[in-house]
Design an enzyme around this catalytic site. Structure first.
Site: not given
Ligand code: NAD
Ligand code: HSO
Ligand code: ZN
Length: 426
Positions: A189, A359, A260, A257, A127, A325-326, A418
């Site tokens: 989904q 990152d 994000h 962070q 993903y 996480e970090h 056995h």
């Molecule tokens: N922990 C890690 O290693 C790491 C690394 C990178 C990013 N992240 C996190 O990933 C996340 C990225 O989030 P994003 O939103 O930009 O992208 P995402 O791809 O995770 O989510 C987007 C999707 O969420 C769904 N969505 C949005 N609103 C919704 C609702 N109300 N109900 C149901 N589904 C819904 C939609 O289908 C959309 O395609 C951030 O929280 C970021 O902090 C974590």
């Molecule tokens: N900080 C995110 C992990 O929590 C990863 C990321 C990707 N691009 C930028 N930041």
């Molecule tokens: Zn980041």
């Protein structure tokens, strides 16, 4: 941004409160995600596209991007960006190659042979988030260790970009990292589609990768139908700083962070009142220049904090309690603390190891456990993509010398069939 001027019991209670940060949100999200999963399971592509329209506000022109189009679109990316991506990929590859485990075999003088085989999983789903930002770096972090592990087929899902089109930077990263198939769907989904399979998306053995609360919750719900890597939800940073830290750097790293997600969390633990005050001032000053200041403001208001600790030992204890996480350690001698940190996804040591270095570039994985799950989950790694199986070869003589022990153990368990399997070979 909350400021807690006391450590001790008050500071610890506050940390415990922060740990529960999204309990309420989780309950609401659980219900939404359950419904999405059930509908995708029964209706396949039809549900997948309907939810994409509902939550992303668009549907992809084509659900799968074929190899020729990936190459064509990727070739139009900025060459400087491609070079940076390749350099990052090299560092990530170099770090993860060191994680590779070997199959092994042990032969004993009595002719017994035993061993362990290590193989890559057959098909995994990665993903790649793409809701409020595109993450080519996450493509590298997911796919490179999978490739090193020898995964048979890497299926990538990511939300459709503007106008239902793919983001070329994401495709370039997919090409560099060796992704096999790319599908333009995201959210819960897409996770459900990977778990069950639909008319267009193949069912996978394991789903890995980070995402927002909907994605993380879907993975949690589907664990058991498929394997998952961990819960990698909204980003978090915790910084421990002594009086030698630089408030400008601290504020910048906290916001790296916070930007994000409105559900992201950024916390500073410091032993210095001056550093605490100056960092808060820096936050509001620097925030004005940042394009995602609205997300940052919301995230800091809800899940941000500055806590003044009585000493560095207390700060370390709070960090271990929170299991972030970090974790950044900005102190005169950061190496002094590395052995004391038990719970953290990734640790950044010193004033010149800012979180975004990890990152994008340094090499360790940025897909890391969140919400306190660093207590038991590890960063994404080559291990996340392998399975092990063992094998045994005994000679007739070796079995004879072991038979009395085995028979006693089988009889103690009351399992006569056995025992019989050994006895018929006497
Ligand atoms: N922990 C890690 O290693 C790491 C690394 C990178 C990013 N992240 C996190 O990933 C996340 C990225 O989030 P994003 O939103 O930009 O992208 P995402 O791809 O995770 O989510 C987007 C999707 O969420 C769904 N969505 C949005 N609103 C919704 C609702 N109300 N109900 C149901 N589904 C819904 C939609 O289908 C959309 O395609 C951030 O929280 C970021 O902090 C974590
Ligand atoms: N900080 C995110 C992990 O929590 C990863 C990321 C990707 N691009 C930028 N930041
Ligand atoms: Zn980041």
């Amino acid at each position: 941004m909350r400021i807690v001027k006391e450590g001790g019991r008050i500071g610890l209670d506050f940390i415990k409160q922060l740990k529960l940060r999204n309990e309420e949100t989780n309950k609401q999200v659980d219900a939404v995600v359950s419904e999405i999963i059930d509908t995708v399971r029964t209706d396949g592509d039809k549900a997948l596209l309907a939810y994409t329209q509902k939550f992303d506000g668009r549907i992809p022109e084509k659900i799968e991007i074929d190899k020729t189009e990936i190459k064509d679109l990727a070739s139009r990316c900025d060459p400087e960006f491609l070079k940076a991506l390749q350099n990052a990929a090299e560092n990530i590859r170099d770090f993860h190659m060191r994680q590779k485990q070997q199959s092994w075999l042990n032969t004993r003088p009595d002719g017994v042979i035993m061993g362990q085989r290590i193989r890559g999983l057959s098909r995994v789903g990665i993903y790649v988030p793409g809701g409020t930002a595109a993450y080519p770096s996450s493509v590298l972090m997911n796919a490179i260790p999978a490739k090193i592990a020898g995964v048979g087929e890497i299926i990538m899902v990511t939300p459709p970009g503007k106008g239902g089109k793919p983001n070329p930077d994401i495709l370039a990263a997919a090409l560099i990292a060796g992704v096999d198939r790319v599908f333009l769907v995201g959210g819960a989904q897409a996770v459900a589609a990977l778990a069950f399979g639909t008319e267009s998306i193949p069912k996978v053995d394991k789903i890995v990768g980070p995402g927002n609360i909907y994605v993380a919750t879907a993975k949690k719900h589907l664990y058991g139908t498929v394997d998952i890597d961990m819960i990698a939800g909204p980003s978090e940073i915790l910084i421990i700083a002594d009086e030698t830290a630089n408030p400008k750097f601290l504020a910048a790293d906290l916001m790296s962070q916070a930007e994000h997600d409105v559900l992201a969390s950024a916390i500073l633990l410091t032993t210095s009142e001056k550093i605490a005050e100056q960092t808060v001032a820096q936050l509001y000053e620097q925030m004005e220049r940042l394009s995602r200041k609205e997300i940052i403001r919301q995230s800091l208001d809800r899940f941000g904090a500055v806590i003044q600790c009585r000493n560095m030992d207390e700060a370390v204890a709070f960090a271990n309690e929170l299991a972030p996480e970090h974790l950044e350690i900005c102190a005169a001698n950061p190496m002094e603390y590395i052995g004391k940190i038990n719970n953290a996804g990734s640790v950044f040591l010193g004033n010149y190891s800012p979180e975004p270095l990890g990152d994008y570039y340094a090499g360790p994985n940025h897909v890391l456990p969140t919400s306190g799950t660093a207590r038991f989950f590890s960063p994404l790694s080559v291990d996340s993509f392998i399975k092990k199986s063992s094998f045994i070869y005994y000679t007739e003589e070796a079995l004879q010398s072991a038979q009395e022990d085995i028979l006693r153990l089988a009889r103690a368990e009351g399992l006569t069939a056995h025992a019989n399997s050994i006895e018929v070979r006497r």
